[in-house]
Write a protein that holds these residues in place. Structure first.
Motif, mmCIF file in Angstrom:
data_model
loop_
_atom_site.group_PDB
_atom_site.id
_atom_site.type_symbol
_atom_site.label_atom_id
_atom_site.label_comp_id
_atom_site.label_asym_id
_atom_site.label_seq_id
_atom_site.Cartn_x
_atom_site.Cartn_y
_atom_site.Cartn_z
ATOM 1 N N ILE A 55 0.954 -1.228 -0.011
ATOM 2 C CA ILE A 55 -0.013 -0.025 -0.110
ATOM 3 C C ILE A 55 0.849 1.063 0.002
ATOM 4 C CG2 ILE A 55 -1.912 -1.248 1.176
ATOM 5 C CD1 ILE A 55 -1.044 0.507 3.763
ATOM 6 N N TYR A 56 2.050 1.136 0.373
ATOM 7 C CA TYR A 56 3.316 2.143 -0.019
ATOM 8 C C TYR A 56 4.466 1.718 -0.192
ATOM 9 C CZ TYR A 56 5.798 6.077 2.264
ATOM 10 O OH TYR A 56 6.614 7.235 2.247
ATOM 11 N N ASP A 57 4.945 2.484 -1.219
ATOM 12 C CA ASP A 57 6.423 2.104 -1.707
ATOM 13 C C ASP A 57 7.054 3.505 -2.059
ATOM 14 O OD1 ASP A 57 8.622 1.041 -3.380
ATOM 15 O OD2 ASP A 57 7.151 -0.168 -4.747
ATOM 16 N N GLU A 58 8.139 3.668 -1.520
ATOM 17 C CA GLU A 58 9.005 4.742 -1.603
ATOM 18 C C GLU A 58 10.654 4.477 -1.598
ATOM 19 O OE1 GLU A 58 9.678 9.185 0.351
ATOM 20 O OE2 GLU A 58 7.870 8.147 0.768
ATOM 21 N N VAL A 59 11.229 5.189 -2.397
ATOM 22 C CA VAL A 59 12.660 5.145 -2.438
ATOM 23 C C VAL A 59 13.361 6.361 -1.476
ATOM 24 C CG1 VAL A 59 15.039 4.996 -3.736
ATOM 25 C CG2 VAL A 59 13.171 3.843 -4.264
ATOM 26 N N ILE A 60 14.245 5.854 -0.410
ATOM 27 C CA ILE A 60 14.815 7.100 0.335
ATOM 28 C C ILE A 60 16.193 7.063 -0.114
ATOM 29 C CG2 ILE A 60 15.473 7.708 2.481
ATOM 30 C CD1 ILE A 60 13.414 5.841 3.669
ATOM 31 N N GLY A 61 16.437 8.316 -0.593
ATOM 32 C CA GLY A 61 17.778 8.602 -1.474
ATOM 33 C C GLY A 61 18.903 8.493 -0.154
ATOM 34 N N ALA A 62 20.144 8.183 -0.787
ATOM 35 C CA ALA A 62 21.410 8.216 0.152
ATOM 36 C C ALA A 62 21.431 9.438 0.845
ATOM 37 C CB ALA A 62 22.343 8.164 -0.925
ATOM 38 N N GLY A 63 21.749 9.590 2.033
ATOM 39 C CA GLY A 63 21.686 10.477 3.158
ATOM 40 C C GLY A 63 20.409 11.204 3.560
ATOM 41 N N ILE A 105 13.841 6.870 10.122
ATOM 42 C CA ILE A 105 14.930 6.199 9.330
ATOM 43 C C ILE A 105 15.889 7.382 9.283
ATOM 44 C CG2 ILE A 105 15.861 5.048 7.224
ATOM 45 C CD1 ILE A 105 13.152 3.399 7.515
ATOM 46 N N SER A 106 17.119 7.255 9.283
ATOM 47 C CA SER A 106 18.087 8.028 8.652
ATOM 48 C C SER A 106 18.872 7.225 7.673
ATOM 49 C CB SER A 106 19.200 8.872 9.770
ATOM 50 O OG SER A 106 20.354 9.355 8.765
ATOM 51 N N ASN A 107 18.899 7.434 6.267
ATOM 52 C CA ASN A 107 19.542 6.592 5.374
ATOM 53 C C ASN A 107 21.146 6.999 5.159
ATOM 54 O OD1 ASN A 107 20.225 4.444 3.536
ATOM 55 N ND2 ASN A 107 19.692 5.619 1.839
ATOM 56 N N CYS A 108 21.816 6.497 6.164
ATOM 57 C CA CYS A 108 23.111 6.893 6.651
ATOM 58 C C CYS A 108 24.167 7.537 5.341
ATOM 59 C CB CYS A 108 23.973 5.791 7.181
ATOM 60 S SG CYS A 108 25.404 6.590 8.050
ATOM 61 N N PRO A 109 24.554 8.853 5.737
ATOM 62 C CA PRO A 109 25.252 9.610 4.597
ATOM 63 C C PRO A 109 26.728 9.346 4.844
ATOM 64 C CG PRO A 109 24.787 11.359 6.473
ATOM 65 C CD PRO A 109 23.812 9.691 6.781
ATOM 66 N N GLN A 110 27.198 8.418 5.510
ATOM 67 C CA GLN A 110 28.769 8.426 6.108
ATOM 68 C C GLN A 110 29.398 8.196 4.886
ATOM 69 O OE1 GLN A 110 31.460 9.074 7.827
ATOM 70 N NE2 GLN A 110 29.973 8.620 9.488
ATOM 71 N N LEU A 111 30.488 8.944 4.775
ATOM 72 C CA LEU A 111 31.408 8.812 3.431
ATOM 73 C C LEU A 111 32.912 8.603 4.156
ATOM 74 C CD1 LEU A 111 30.534 12.470 1.983
ATOM 75 C CD2 LEU A 111 29.946 10.190 0.868
ATOM 76 N N ASN A 112 33.026 8.299 5.384
ATOM 77 C CA ASN A 112 34.111 7.994 5.959
ATOM 78 C C ASN A 112 34.325 6.442 6.303
ATOM 79 O OD1 ASN A 112 35.066 10.872 6.158
ATOM 80 N ND2 ASN A 112 33.230 10.881 7.439
ATOM 81 N N ASN A 113 33.196 5.714 6.333
ATOM 82 C CA ASN A 113 33.397 4.308 6.808
ATOM 83 C C ASN A 113 33.438 3.405 5.510
ATOM 84 O OD1 ASN A 113 32.784 1.667 7.698
ATOM 85 N ND2 ASN A 113 31.810 2.495 9.443
ATOM 86 N N PRO A 114 34.413 2.485 5.357
ATOM 87 C CA PRO A 114 34.688 1.643 4.334
ATOM 88 C C PRO A 114 33.642 0.597 4.142
ATOM 89 C CG PRO A 114 36.381 1.107 6.042
ATOM 90 C CD PRO A 114 35.258 2.434 6.467
ATOM 91 N N CYS A 115 32.713 0.455 4.860
ATOM 92 C CA CYS A 115 31.770 -0.604 4.824
ATOM 93 C C CYS A 115 30.670 -0.556 3.820
ATOM 94 C CB CYS A 115 30.923 -0.697 6.354
ATOM 95 S SG CYS A 115 29.902 0.532 6.709
ATOM 96 N N ASN A 116 30.593 0.673 3.233
ATOM 97 C CA ASN A 116 29.757 0.989 2.119
ATOM 98 C C ASN A 116 30.566 1.398 0.983
ATOM 99 O OD1 ASN A 116 30.267 3.353 2.721
ATOM 100 N ND2 ASN A 116 27.994 4.130 3.037
ATOM 101 N N ALA A 117 31.969 1.177 0.919
ATOM 102 C CA ALA A 117 32.975 1.619 -0.035
ATOM 103 C C ALA A 117 32.766 2.872 -0.162
ATOM 104 C CB ALA A 117 32.226 0.759 -1.461
ATOM 105 N N TYR A 118 32.509 3.863 0.918
ATOM 106 C CA TYR A 118 32.616 5.301 0.817
ATOM 107 C C TYR A 118 31.495 5.810 -0.148
ATOM 108 C CZ TYR A 118 37.099 4.235 3.266
ATOM 109 O OH TYR A 118 38.282 3.692 3.747
ATOM 110 N N ASN A 119 30.384 5.121 -0.283
ATOM 111 C CA ASN A 119 29.534 5.457 -1.325
ATOM 112 C C ASN A 119 28.213 5.082 -0.831
ATOM 113 O OD1 ASN A 119 28.360 6.275 -3.796
ATOM 114 N ND2 ASN A 119 28.184 3.870 -4.292
ATOM 115 N N PRO A 120 27.361 6.240 0.138
ATOM 116 C CA PRO A 120 25.904 5.818 0.422
ATOM 117 C C PRO A 120 25.133 5.548 -0.858
ATOM 118 C CG PRO A 120 27.175 7.804 1.587
ATOM 119 C CD PRO A 120 27.980 7.297 0.456
ATOM 120 N N THR A 121 24.161 4.761 -0.485
ATOM 121 C CA THR A 121 23.163 4.307 -1.849
ATOM 122 C C THR A 121 21.837 4.360 -0.905
ATOM 123 O OG1 THR A 121 23.524 1.997 -1.396
ATOM 124 C CG2 THR A 121 24.714 3.105 -3.080
ATOM 125 N N PRO A 122 20.766 4.476 -2.100
ATOM 126 C CA PRO A 122 19.230 4.445 -1.640
ATOM 127 C C PRO A 122 18.778 3.269 -1.038
ATOM 128 C CG PRO A 122 19.719 5.280 -3.935
ATOM 129 C CD PRO A 122 21.073 4.578 -3.417
#
Length: 216
Positions: free
Chosen positions: A17-25, A191-208
């Motif tokens: 009934i609800y569908d949304e993409v949350i952008g990086a950050g 929800i905060s879709n984490c904007p972290q650019l310093n942690n290598p766990c997401n290859a320094y690339n926040p995604t939706p």
């Protein structure tokens, strides 16, 4: 203490009934009715979805990491975990999970923690605590920064060392993996879709990420 309780859901995206993409950050805040099911999807893999839950009728009774961990005797979350409020009240139950393990201890990044963990130059960088407060401000005083508490980091891998310390490691998620929760009462999800650019766990690339809601 490892948990890899991967269980797939039978729910289909086209019936949501609800569908949304949350952008990086970006952030998201939404009320769930009792019985509704929320799915959070890691679209690209190893993205951290910092999340808090509140009893919507009593916002001061928010998600409690201590209560949740104590009741299930495990520091990680997966299928079957009951997310409890500070009163002990069940807020949500994880009913499906294709990632298999989620962090309860690492907390949300903030301007202050970024400077301690990385460098003073990171002070002005976007962070989850600021995103939380921005979303709460839209509720006209119903929620304030005093309502922030230790949060869940869905899809994040934060092992505990034998000495009791925390390490931030490569994720155990992958593109398309998800966690699905049934709301046990009227609940507010933040929800905060984490904007972290310093942690290598997401290859320094926040995604939706993607959020879907079903009537159970």
């Amino acid at each position: 203490m490892a948990v890899f309780n991967r269980v797939e859901s039978e729910r289909r995206a086209e019936t949501a009934i609800y569908d949304e993409v949350i952008g990086a950050g970006d952030g998201w805040m939404h009320e769930l009715k009792p019985g509704q099911v929320l799915r959070i999807v890691d679209l690209k893999g190893n993205q951290a979805a910092d999340t808090l839950f509140f009893d919507a009728d009593q916002p001061e009774d928010r998600y409690s990491a201590v209560r949740t961990i104590a009741e299930q005797t495990n520091i990680y979350l997966s299928t079957g975990s009951v997310l409890r409020a500070e009163s002990g009240k069940p807020l949500l139950t994880i009913v499906a999970d294709t990632c298999g393990r989620h962090d309860t201890l690492g907390g949300a990044c903030s301007a202050q923690s970024n400077t301690v963990r990385y460098a003073h130059e990171t002070l002005p960088m976007h962070n989850c605590r600021d995103t939380f407060m921005l979303q709460m401000a839209k509720y006209d005083g119903k929620y304030t920064k005093r309502d922030l508490a230790p949060n869940i980091n869905f899809f994040m891998n934060v092992p505990v060392t034998p000495e009791g310390g925390l390490t931030f490691e490569d994720g155990v998620s992958a593109p398309g993996r998800y966690v699905e929760m049934r709301s046990e009462c009227k609940t507010t999800a933040l929800i905060s879709n984490c904007p972290q650019l310093n942690n290598p766990c997401n290859a320094y690339n926040p995604t939706p990420i993607r959020v879907l809601i079903w009537e159970d």
